[in-house]
Write a protein that holds these residues in place. Structure first.
Motif, short mmCIF file in Angstrom:
data_model
loop_
_atom_site.label_atom_id
_atom_site.label_comp_id
_atom_site.label_asym_id
_atom_site.label_seq_id
_atom_site.Cartn_x
_atom_site.Cartn_y
_atom_site.Cartn_z
N ASP A 86 48.77 16.46 -41.63
CA ASP A 86 48.38 17.83 -41.27
C ASP A 86 48.00 17.91 -39.79
O ASP A 86 48.40 18.83 -39.07
N ALA A 87 47.22 16.93 -39.32
CA ALA A 87 46.77 16.93 -37.93
C ALA A 87 47.95 16.72 -36.97
O ALA A 87 48.02 17.35 -35.91
N TYR A 88 48.87 15.87 -37.37
CA TYR A 88 50.05 15.60 -36.54
C TYR A 88 50.93 16.84 -36.41
O TYR A 88 51.36 17.20 -35.31
N LEU A 89 51.17 17.51 -37.51
CA LEU A 89 51.98 18.73 -37.47
C LEU A 89 51.29 19.82 -36.67
O LEU A 89 51.94 20.63 -35.99
N ALA A 90 49.98 19.85 -36.73
CA ALA A 90 49.21 20.88 -36.04
C ALA A 90 49.36 20.79 -34.52
O ALA A 90 49.23 21.80 -33.81
N ILE A 91 49.62 19.59 -33.99
CA ILE A 91 49.79 19.45 -32.54
C ILE A 91 51.26 19.54 -32.13
O ILE A 91 51.60 19.29 -30.97
N GLY A 92 52.12 19.87 -33.08
CA GLY A 92 53.53 20.08 -32.76
C GLY A 92 54.46 18.95 -33.12
O GLY A 92 55.66 19.04 -32.90
N GLY A 93 53.93 17.86 -33.68
CA GLY A 93 54.79 16.76 -34.09
C GLY A 93 55.62 17.15 -35.31
O GLY A 93 55.18 17.96 -36.13
N ASN A 94 56.80 16.57 -35.43
CA ASN A 94 57.61 16.86 -36.62
C ASN A 94 58.43 15.67 -37.11
O ASN A 94 59.08 15.75 -38.15
N SER A 95 58.42 14.55 -36.36
CA SER A 95 59.26 13.41 -36.74
C SER A 95 58.41 12.29 -37.33
O SER A 95 57.37 11.93 -36.78
N VAL A 96 58.87 11.76 -38.45
CA VAL A 96 58.09 10.78 -39.22
C VAL A 96 58.94 9.55 -39.51
O VAL A 96 60.08 9.66 -39.98
N ASP A 97 58.39 8.38 -39.22
CA ASP A 97 59.10 7.12 -39.40
C ASP A 97 58.64 6.41 -40.67
O ASP A 97 57.45 6.20 -40.88
N SER A 98 59.61 6.06 -41.52
CA SER A 98 59.30 5.30 -42.73
C SER A 98 60.40 4.27 -42.94
O SER A 98 61.26 4.09 -42.09
N ALA A 99 60.36 3.60 -44.07
CA ALA A 99 61.39 2.60 -44.40
C ALA A 99 61.31 2.26 -45.87
O ALA A 99 60.25 2.39 -46.51
N HIS A 100 62.43 1.80 -46.39
CA HIS A 100 62.52 1.41 -47.80
C HIS A 100 61.48 0.36 -48.16
O HIS A 100 60.95 0.36 -49.27
N ILE A 101 61.18 -0.55 -47.22
CA ILE A 101 60.26 -1.65 -47.54
C ILE A 101 58.81 -1.35 -47.21
O ILE A 101 57.93 -2.11 -47.62
N TYR A 102 58.51 -0.28 -46.49
CA TYR A 102 57.13 -0.03 -46.07
C TYR A 102 56.21 0.16 -47.27
O TYR A 102 56.49 0.96 -48.17
N CYS A 103 55.13 -0.59 -47.25
CA CYS A 103 54.10 -0.48 -48.30
C CYS A 103 54.69 -0.66 -49.69
O CYS A 103 54.23 -0.05 -50.66
N GLY A 104 55.71 -1.49 -49.79
CA GLY A 104 56.33 -1.73 -51.09
C GLY A 104 56.98 -0.50 -51.69
O GLY A 104 57.16 -0.42 -52.90
N GLY A 105 57.33 0.45 -50.85
CA GLY A 105 57.95 1.70 -51.32
C GLY A 105 56.99 2.87 -51.36
O GLY A 105 57.40 4.03 -51.45
N GLU A 106 55.69 2.59 -51.29
CA GLU A 106 54.70 3.67 -51.40
C GLU A 106 54.73 4.61 -50.19
O GLU A 106 54.42 5.79 -50.31
#
Length: 203
Positions: free
Chosen positions: A36-56
């Motif tokens: 929520d805080a990130y979007l509020a400052i204008g951010g919109n891109s989010v980095d994830s991956a199949h292996i991050y946090c075991g899929g969580e």
């Protein structure tokens, strides 16, 4: 907030990208508040991956977008085909498995930016481009890229794509640090250096 354009996407991509390698179900409220805080400052891109946090990581992001109803506002970069205990997984079956699983976790039918998390130099780069183009043509993936590929392998892939009239890699996500490590942080990890950055600027 500053934004860039990535070939293959209609959306602008914020230069500041939000990492999600700490998104767990048991701390969902924290992850949601951070988003929520990130979007509020204008951010919109989010980095994830199949292996991050075991899929969580992907699951929490999917839950967040569903609850907020803001999937269209977010540029998802997720990665797949990371090696496992048996070795490299840069092949058609592994890529299909990881994309299919990621879509389900993210509760979406479209991945804006899809990257291969690791490389396998034993697989011809052109073969990888052919595999990924199936997902671009089907509308499942917007832009394709890579993480931890050398610039030489990226060039090989894009030369093949140009020759065959296919979509090539339009982004790369190597490790980036003010200090260049003498040895990779993790097996198969590629860090940007002066040579790599100079090649990208020339492109």
């Amino acid at each position: 907030m500053e934004y860039i354009s990535v070939k293959g996407l209609d959306k602008k991509v914020s230069r500041l990208m939000k990492g999600t390698d700490y998104f767990y179900h048991n701390s969902y409220d924290k992850a949601a508040a951070n988003m929520d805080a990130y979007l509020a400052i204008g951010g919109n891109s989010v980095d994830s991956a199949h292996i991050y946090c075991g899929g969580e990581s992907e699951e929490v992001l999917g839950r967040y977008m569903k609850e907020r109803g803001n999937r269209d506002q977010i540029v998802i970069l997720t990665k797949g085909a990371h090696h496992d205990q048996n070795g490299p997984r840069v092949n058609k079956e592994a890529i299909r498995h990881d994309i299919t699983t990621s879509l389900k976790r993210l509760q979406t039918d479209f991945i804006d930016l899809y990257a291969l998390h690791r490389d396998d130099p034993n697989v011809p780069a052109g073969e990888v481009i052919e595999i990924l183009n199936e997902y671009v043509k089907s509308g499942t993936v917007g832009a394709i890229g890579c993480s931890n590929w050398t610039w030489q392998r990226i060039k090989e892939a894009n030369d093949y794509a140009a020759e065959k009239g296919l979509t090539g890699f339009t982004f790369s996500s190597p490790n980036l640090s003010l200090a260049k490590p003498n040895e990779p942080f993790w097996k198969g990890c590629v860090s940007a250096d002066a040579e790599t950055c100079a090649w990208h600027e020339a492109e």
